[in-house]
Design a protein around this motif. Structure first.
Motif, mmCIF file in Angstrom:
data_model
loop_
_atom_site.group_PDB
_atom_site.id
_atom_site.type_symbol
_atom_site.label_atom_id
_atom_site.label_comp_id
_atom_site.label_asym_id
_atom_site.label_seq_id
_atom_site.Cartn_x
_atom_site.Cartn_y
_atom_site.Cartn_z
ATOM 1 N N GLY A 1 0.829 -1.205 0.000
ATOM 2 C CA GLY A 1 0.000 0.000 0.000
ATOM 3 C C GLY A 1 0.857 1.245 0.000
ATOM 4 N N GLY A 2 1.681 1.395 -1.039
ATOM 5 C CA GLY A 2 2.660 2.468 -1.078
ATOM 6 C C GLY A 2 2.083 3.867 -1.153
ATOM 7 N N TRP A 3 0.776 4.000 -1.365
ATOM 8 C CA TRP A 3 0.181 5.344 -1.373
ATOM 9 C C TRP A 3 0.039 5.903 0.046
ATOM 10 C CZ3 TRP A 3 -2.209 0.806 -2.739
ATOM 11 C CH2 TRP A 3 -3.270 0.369 -1.948
ATOM 12 N N VAL A 4 0.128 5.040 1.047
ATOM 13 C CA VAL A 4 0.153 5.511 2.440
ATOM 14 C C VAL A 4 1.603 5.867 2.744
ATOM 15 C CG1 VAL A 4 -0.261 4.887 4.847
ATOM 16 C CG2 VAL A 4 -1.827 4.100 3.071
ATOM 17 N N ARG A 5 1.901 7.164 2.628
ATOM 18 C CA ARG A 5 3.284 7.621 2.698
ATOM 19 C C ARG A 5 3.314 9.105 3.058
ATOM 20 N NH1 ARG A 5 5.198 6.104 -2.890
ATOM 21 N NH2 ARG A 5 7.120 7.261 -2.437
ATOM 22 N N PRO A 6 4.438 9.602 3.515
ATOM 23 C CA PRO A 6 4.555 11.046 3.759
ATOM 24 C C PRO A 6 4.376 11.815 2.455
ATOM 25 C CG PRO A 6 6.356 9.844 4.807
ATOM 26 C CD PRO A 6 5.653 8.873 3.918
#
Length: 479
Positions: free
Chosen positions: A238-243
């Protein structure tokens, strides 16, 4: 419409489109890599790079109807749900699968044996996918395998027994964990609609709610890394959950919606906590380049050129990550050729295998994995504990190199064609007077050099024994 008929209709509709959905859900790979500085992480990383071949297991509610994992819950343009079913009805139906998921034949030992027979050496198990259904006994939510019809089973805490079964086979252990959680009210707030994969409220205006989600995530990963034995890899999806500051133009070009606020869950804090219990543990924060993406994970693809930093290609055995009815599995030769190319380019292959809803692998999956393993029993020396060479390819011949300098030429052969009498390659020239060994039978073979061309004679006894063979592997010392 009855619940049972509804399930059948939805499953049929979703199976038709799962290939398209899978393609849209794939994670691209960033172009930058940061080597870790922690000596224990570096040591673990080199051990992992020696393994080369692993299994990723997707198993959850989606196995019950046999649909693409989680994604039909998401409202994005590429999702093709049945248009006759209201979105809220679909979500109610999907969440309700918790009451139907009762894998009474759950067989982690069967999975581990099949993986061992395939020549695999590490596993990544999906403890929670984006749908938020937990395959471990978390105390943070009731949406879990231990709070349904399977609760009284002696192996109800599924992750515990999966990890144990694979440890007994000598595997490195990876825990897949989805950073987004579409079932959590702190990620998808029921006050609002769920437009896409991102959280559905402005974090800047609702910091309390997002902090609740951060605590939820921290606590779950604390459980996994403190209560489930030795964990080598924390594999975060879920790489869209990121700074927000990590969203570069490269990330924007991937095409997924990006909200104007930061979905930062404080991975440095999570990693420090997890490594306090698991020293040296690898953290794979997919696509979020930096010190917590200890290796990169291109999905359903292989890089065009070799990469000098750690990476793995995540590729499915069939067409889907999880179980879907009538899935078409890749041939053993296809997987072997894929493995050879990946390893020659410096990577590892993580092969996706989805158990059925009852907790078992299909016979066809087991047989396919065993075929792959039979080849690796004979030729694994050219795969395991190797690294990429400067000249890593000449046509259908790929090269790897052992830590002691031994070179390997892995010649991929055409399917259903007789073995050739000779094979040739350029670039990697054996030392004058040295021997070339055919790994499959351990015999030295005849060879000659003409200019920069090496010609190797394939023994007639070997050609008679095998009417077809996926790939021949030769070892030699370089000039």
């Amino acid at each position: 419409m009855s619940r049972k008929l509804f399930l059948i209709v939805l499953a049929a509709a979703c199976v038709v489109v799962f290939n398209n959905a899978r393609a849209q859900a794939e994670h691209p790979t960033s172009s930058t890599y940061v080597w870790p500085s922690d000596p224990l992480v570096k040591e673990k990383l080199e051990k992992w790079r020696d393994q080369k071949f692993g299994m990723i297991v997707h198993w959850g509610l989606y196995a019950v109807p046999g649909i693409i994992e989680s994604w039909e819950l998401c409202s994005e343009d590429w999702i093709n749900r049945d248009s006759t079913v209201r979105y809220e009805d679909f979500k109610t139906w999907y969440w309700g699968l918790q009451k139907d998921f009762n894998p009474v034949n759950f067989a982690p030992d069967q999975w581990a044996k099949a993986a061992k027979d395939a020549g695999m050496r590490y596993v990544v198990f999906t403890t929670k996918h984006h749908d938020g259904f937990n395959m471990f006994d978390t105390k943070q939510t009731d949406f879990k395998i231990t709070n349904g019809p399977f609760r009284s089973h002696p192996k109800a805490d599924v992750a515990k027994y999966v990890f144990s079964a694979f440890r007994e086979q000598g595997f490195m252990i990876g825990a897949y964990y989805s950073k987004p959680d579409w079932h959590s009210e702190y990620y998808w707030w029921p006050r609002y609609a769920t437009a896409d994969r991102n959280n559905n409220y402005d974090i800047r205006k609702n910091p309390w709610r997002w902090n609740q989600f951060k605590s939820f995530t921290y606590n779950q990963i604390h459980e996994l890394t403190h209560n489930y034995g030795s964990i080598d890899i924390l594999w975060l999806d879920g790489g869209w959950v990121r700074p927000l500051e990590s969203v570069t133009d490269e990330v924007r070009a991937w095409g997924a919606a990006i909200p104007p606020w930061s979905q930062d869950i404080d991975i440095p804090k999570i990693a420090a906590m997890a490594r306090s219990a698991q020293p040296g543990m690898l953290v794979v924060d997919r696509t979020v380049h930096g010190e917590f993406e200890n290796y990169q994970t291109p999905e359903q693809s292989i890089p065009k050129q070799k990469l000098d930093h750690p990476w793995e290609s995540c590729i499915t055995l069939g067409g889907a990550w999880g179980y879907v009815p009538n899935d078409q599995y890749k041939s053993a030769a296809t997987v072997i050729h894929t493995l050879i190319e990946i390893v020659a380019k410096g990577g590892s292959l993580l092969l996706g295998v989805g158990p059925q809803a009852d907790g078992t692998l299909k016979t066809e999956q087991i047989e396919r994995l065993k075929e792959i393993g039979e080849w690796l029993k004979q030729n694994g020396e050219g795969i395991y504990n190797t690294r990429a060479t400067i000249h890593y390819r000449d046509g259908n011949t790929w090269f790897t190199q052992a830590h002691n300098g031994t070179l390997y030429a892995l010649v991929c052969l055409e399917k259903d064609k007789p073995l050739p009498e000779t094979v040739t390659w350029k670039l990697n020239i054996p030392a004058k007077g040295s021997s070339i060994k055919l790994l499959a039978n351990g015999e030295n073979v005849k060879w000659k050099r003409e200019g920069d061309m090496v010609t190797v004679t394939v023994p007639s006894s070997f050609r008679k024994k095998y009417t077809a063979y996926p790939a021949m592997a030769f070892s030699f010392s370089k000039e």
